[in-house]
Design a protein around this motif. Structure first.
Motif, PDB file in Angstrom:
ATOM      1  N   SER A 180     -25.472   0.604  20.987  1.00  0.00           N
ATOM      2  CA  SER A 180     -26.418   0.514  22.098  1.00  0.00           C
ATOM      3  C   SER A 180     -27.754   1.183  21.797  1.00  0.00           C
ATOM      4  O   SER A 180     -28.797   0.764  22.302  1.00  0.00           O
ATOM      5  N   GLU A 181     -27.726   2.226  20.947  1.00  0.00           N
ATOM      6  CA  GLU A 181     -28.911   3.052  20.773  1.00  0.00           C
ATOM      7  C   GLU A 181     -29.684   2.787  19.481  1.00  0.00           C
ATOM      8  O   GLU A 181     -30.894   3.036  19.429  1.00  0.00           O
ATOM      9  N   ASN A 182     -29.025   2.314  18.445  1.00  0.00           N
ATOM     10  CA  ASN A 182     -29.683   2.163  17.147  1.00  0.00           C
ATOM     11  C   ASN A 182     -30.264   0.760  16.991  1.00  0.00           C
ATOM     12  O   ASN A 182     -29.812  -0.045  16.179  1.00  0.00           O
ATOM     13  N   LYS A 183     -31.276   0.468  17.754  1.00  0.00           N
ATOM     14  CA  LYS A 183     -31.839  -0.874  17.789  1.00  0.00           C
ATOM     15  C   LYS A 183     -32.634  -1.208  16.519  1.00  0.00           C
ATOM     16  O   LYS A 183     -32.854  -2.368  16.213  1.00  0.00           O
ATOM     17  N   ALA A 184     -33.076  -0.188  15.785  1.00  0.00           N
ATOM     18  CA  ALA A 184     -33.878  -0.438  14.582  1.00  0.00           C
ATOM     19  C   ALA A 184     -33.019  -0.805  13.384  1.00  0.00           C
ATOM     20  O   ALA A 184     -33.514  -1.365  12.404  1.00  0.00           O
ATOM     21  N   MET A 234     -25.994  -2.717   8.722  1.00  0.00           N
ATOM     22  CA  MET A 234     -25.962  -1.258   8.758  1.00  0.00           C
ATOM     23  C   MET A 234     -25.070  -0.765   9.892  1.00  0.00           C
ATOM     24  O   MET A 234     -24.280   0.173   9.721  1.00  0.00           O
ATOM     25  N   LEU A 235     -25.194  -1.399  11.058  1.00  0.00           N
ATOM     26  CA  LEU A 235     -24.365  -1.016  12.194  1.00  0.00           C
ATOM     27  C   LEU A 235     -22.884  -1.255  11.901  1.00  0.00           C
ATOM     28  O   LEU A 235     -22.025  -0.425  12.230  1.00  0.00           O
ATOM     29  N   LEU A 236     -22.580  -2.381  11.277  1.00  0.00           N
ATOM     30  CA  LEU A 236     -21.189  -2.687  10.929  1.00  0.00           C
ATOM     31  C   LEU A 236     -20.628  -1.636   9.988  1.00  0.00           C
ATOM     32  O   LEU A 236     -19.490  -1.175  10.158  1.00  0.00           O
ATOM     33  N   ALA A 237     -21.403  -1.244   8.987  1.00  0.00           N
ATOM     34  CA  ALA A 237     -20.930  -0.255   8.015  1.00  0.00           C
ATOM     35  C   ALA A 237     -20.589   1.067   8.688  1.00  0.00           C
ATOM     36  O   ALA A 237     -19.554   1.686   8.394  1.00  0.00           O
TER      37      ALA A 237
END
Length: 290
Positions: free
Chosen positions: A123-127, A132-135
């Motif tokens: 929700s917070e790491n939009k950049a 990267m989010l999956l990792a």
């Protein structure tokens, strides 16, 4: 878009892959003979009875029919996909009880902590990119699985049932119960008990799912001259046999299924990987599935 990565070697016997996708509107899910653990960032609506899935961790039981999730606003969904024989030890559920249903498991093995972490990250790491989010999510999930389920719960894959389900998988569902009994020198009653206890499906039901999955893979490939050829190659007697079973699982005809604007090509890719053995390699690279 759906992306996935494979687990570390320590989890190869339990987990097929970790997936991440953003759901908008209707997402239809094809039965694949596996168990899923979902973590969602926003509310989802599941099934005909419109069960509300608030942001949390959810265990998806074996499904014998296609089901849908509806997101009224864009929702990240992170999935831990368990192997067919590796239903983890959730003491309040049996495999049969969770068949064709979804249940909250945030109270199990510190699941609420993992769910909250992943919801916050997505929700917070939009950049950050989806890869990267999956990792990051996969690393957290693997730590949770190893510490809470393999070490604390001491979960061990039932070796005989793993062999039985893999035997059906290798034959892509085109197998009769008597052949399974003969191969393992077991009675039909014993086979039935194994499958209901560990999978929640009868061996006949799991065979049907994988036979239909094989048909989907063949028909989507376009390598055979007609749907009838794909049906027969997958183990159906004729096109009428295929359509009868297909409608029972998907609620429509194969032609309507492939014509649907919401048809998920990534699902066919996952089916091909499962049949090809790609979910049991020694490494875990990131994989784009559509």
């Amino acid at each position: 878009m759906k992306i996935e990565c494979l687990p570390t070697p320590r989890l190869i016997d339990y987990v097929e892959c970790f997936c991440l996708e953003q759901v908008r509107g209707i997402k239809r899910s094809v039965p694949q003979g596996v168990f899923d653990i979902l973590i969602n960032t926003h509310a989802l609506i599941y099934g005909a009875d419109k069960q509300l899935l608030l942001p949390s961790m959810w265990l998806v039981g074996q499904h014998t029919r296609q089901y849908q999730l509806i997101a009224e606003q864009p929702c990240w969904v992170f999935t831990i996909r368990l192997k067919p024989f590796a239903l983890l030890p959730f003491p309040q559920f049996s495999a049969v009880e969770i068949k064709n249903s979804i249940h909250s498991i945030t109270s199990n093995f510190g699941g609420s902590g993992l769910a909250n972490q992943i919801v916050d990250i997505l929700s917070e790491n939009k950049a950050q990119t989806a890869n990267m989010l999956l990792a990051v999510c996969a690393e957290l999930a693997q730590t949770w699985l190893i510490e809470n389920l393999l070490i604390k719960a001491n979960f061990v894959v039932p070796a005989l049932f793993r062999a039985e389900s893999n035997y059906i998988l290798r034959n892509m569902g085109n197998i009769q119960v008597h052949a399974l009994c003969d191969n393992f020198s077991l009675s039909k009653v014993t086979i039935r008990k194994h499958f209901l206890a560990h999978c929640g499906l009868l061996s006949k039901e799991l065979s049907q799912i994988w036979r239909l999955n094989h048909f989907l893979m063949l028909e989507h490939s376009g390598k055979l001259p007609s749907m009838t050829h794909s049906a027969i190659a997958a183990g159906f007697y004729d096109q009428a046999h295929l359509i009868r079973e297909f409608k029972g699982v998907f609620g429509n005809t194969p032609k309507a299924f492939f014509s649907d604007a919401n048809f998920d090509v990534a699902t066919i890719t996952q089916i091909a990987k499962r049949f090809g053995g790609s979910y049991s390699p020694p490494t875990s690279p990131a994989i784009q599935t559509d």
